[in-house]
Every structure is written in C-alpha cells, then in structure tokens.
Design an enzyme around this catalytic site. Structure first.
Site, short mmCIF file in Angstrom:
data_model
loop_
_atom_site.label_atom_id
_atom_site.label_comp_id
_atom_site.label_asym_id
_atom_site.label_seq_id
_atom_site.Cartn_x
_atom_site.Cartn_y
_atom_site.Cartn_z
N ARG A 1 -0.79 -9.49 12.89
CA ARG A 1 -1.33 -8.45 12.00
C ARG A 1 -2.13 -9.10 10.86
O ARG A 1 -3.16 -8.59 10.43
CB ARG A 1 -0.20 -7.58 11.44
N ARG B 1 11.74 -5.55 4.91
CA ARG B 1 11.47 -4.10 4.75
C ARG B 1 12.39 -3.26 5.62
O ARG B 1 12.66 -3.58 6.77
CB ARG B 1 10.02 -3.79 5.14
N LYS C 1 0.83 -1.21 0.00
CA LYS C 1 0.00 0.00 0.00
C LYS C 1 0.87 1.27 0.00
O LYS C 1 0.67 2.16 -0.82
CB LYS C 1 -0.93 0.02 1.22
N ARG D 1 -10.10 0.50 8.16
CA ARG D 1 -9.60 -0.85 8.39
C ARG D 1 -10.62 -1.74 9.09
O ARG D 1 -10.32 -2.89 9.39
CB ARG D 1 -8.38 -0.73 9.27
N ARG E 1 11.00 -1.74 11.21
CA ARG E 1 9.86 -1.44 12.09
C ARG E 1 9.75 -2.52 13.16
O ARG E 1 9.84 -3.71 12.86
CB ARG E 1 8.57 -1.38 11.28
#
Ligand code: AP5
Length: 217
Positions: free
Chosen positions: A170, A126, A13, A87, A159
C-alpha cells in the site's frame, strides 16, 4: 466547504475526518469505507474491488470515480470531507470535471505528511469497530475496555489489509500513484501540508487552524 484529505495509509485521514465532521458538521465520505461496505454486502462492486484491496493495489479509476460521484450526488449535504479519494491524478481530474459540471470545486486540500517508518506501527496497532467504523489504536488511542468499541460495545477487529506485507504494498502504491495528486492540486494553490507524525491532538490543531482560516475568509 469541500475538503480533500490526502496522505499515506495510516497518516490519520480517517481519524482527522471524524474530528472535522464533529466540528464543522460536514459529510465524511471515505472511499475505503464505502468499498468495505460493498464487500460486506456482497455486491458486484465489492466483488470487483476485493482482489485489488487485498493485495494493496488501487481499484481501477473508472469504478472509483463513478462510485464517489454517485455517493456525493446522493448525499444529503453539499459540503463534504473526502478521505482516500482522489488517489490518482486521473481520479482528481475526472472528479474536478464532474464537480465543475455542477458549478462546484474543491476548496482546500490537506496533505497529511508522515514518515514511512511510523506508518507500519500505526497500521499494525489499528483496531476498528465493524458496526460504527470508530478507529482505535492498541497504544495511541485505546478503547475504555480492551478490544471493545466504546460506543457500540462490539468486538473490535483488525483490517485484513493491515498485515505487514500488504501495508508495504500500500505504501509503494501510495508513493507511485497517489503522491502525484498533491502536484495536481498544487497547481490550483489549495494544498496545505500538515505534519502528521505528531500525535492526533496536535495534528487536529493544525488541521483546524487551516480550516478555521478558510471559514473566516
Ligand atoms: P483506505 O481504507 O482508504 O486505506 P488507506 O488510505 O490506506 O488509509 P487508512 O484507512 O489505512 O489510514 P488512515 O490514514 O485513514 O489512518 P487512520 O486514521 O485509520 O483504502 C483501502 C483500500 O481500498 C486501498 O488499498 C485500495 O485498494 C482501495 N481504495 C480506497 N480508495 C481508493 C481510491 N480512491 N482509488 C482506488 N482504490 C481505492 O489511522 C491509522 C491508525 O493510527 C489508527 O489506529 C489510529 O488510531 C492511529 N493514529 C491516527 N492518527 C494518529 C496520530 N497522529 N498519532 C498516533 N496514532 C494515530
């Protein structure tokens, strides 16, 4: 154009929002980025959000809807692309009410669809820039110099919620609470599924195809 980008953690996203902003000049509003900024600033909102984010749960709807509606109202542009919000179906319906009270609505929802097994490798690889928010990947989207942001020269960070355990939570949260948002918007006939398993350029091309058609309509 008022766009919502839906998708599981790691669907891309944020990556696609940056491309959309570069091409169409919209405002990019990421609920996750706003929450991380609040946490970094040590605000009351940031403190409230912390325990939810660290466990991979959702921050309560009333906090998030208020936060996003104010971010939009304070924004310098009327057109936006939303990343990570809404969400839950309740967030979507509360948000719709708030837009409608201003004579506005969401024009298009792009649903980035990705297999769960690909999510894990994207998340663990990431890296992001703490200064400008640029997102990299150790294999798929490498910075010019390893571990350093191309634009800011700052050290890239991982993160804390990208650990395998939190990513698993998640994903569970996504399937349970966020997938119903797709059905919510499907009732308005504005949802387009995008195959987000492909590489970032291919996904970008599919996204642009849908948005170009909307611009021309
Ligand atoms: P948030 O920050 O929104 O996290 P997320 O939705 O889990 O999404 P991510 O940012 O992890 O992934 P992304 O889809 O943007 O992927 P990216 O482009 O970075 O939310 C964090 C937390 O905040 C939540 O858990 C919750 O607690 C709270 N929160 C936020 N919004 C909320 C809300 N509305 N309500 C309640 N709580 C909320 O890409 C990932 C990696 O893959 C990158 O390394 C990238 O380079 C790479 N990559 C991207 N696309 C591709 C591709 N096509 N091919 C190969 N690699 C790719």
């Amino acid at each position: 154009m008022r766009i919502v980008l839906l998708g599981a953690p790691g669907a891309g996203k944020g990556t696609q929002c940056k491309r959309i902003v570069a091409k169409y000049g919209l405002l990019h509003l990421s609920s996750g980025d706003i929450l991380r900024q609040e946490r970094a600033a040590g605000s009351e909102l940031g403190k409230k959000a912390q325990r939810y984010m660290d466990s991979g749960a959702l921050v309560p709807d009333e906090i998030i809807v208020k936060m996003m509606v104010s971010a939009i109202r304070e924004a310098p542009k009327a057109d936006f692309v939303l990343d990570g919000f809404p969400r839950t179906a309740n967030q979507a319906s509360e948000f719709d009410k708030s837009l409608a009270s201003n004579g506005e609505k969401i024009d298009i929802v792009l649903n980035l669809k990705i297999d769960d097994r690909i999510v894990a490798e994207r998340m663990t690889g990431r890296r992001s820039c703490p200064k400008c928010g640029a997102v990299y990947h150790i294999e798929n989207l490498k910075p010019k110099v390893e571990g350093i942001c191309d634009k800011e020269g700052s050290k890239l960070i991982q993160r804390p919620d990208d650990s395998p355990e939190v990513v698993a939570n998640r994903l569970k949260t996504y399937h349970l609470q966020t997938e119903p948002v797709v059905d919510y918007y499907k009732n308005n006939n504005i949802v387009y599924d995008i195959d987000a398993n492909k590489d970032a350029d291919e996904v970008g091309a599919l996204v642009f195809e849908k948005l170009d058609a909307l611009v021309k309509a």
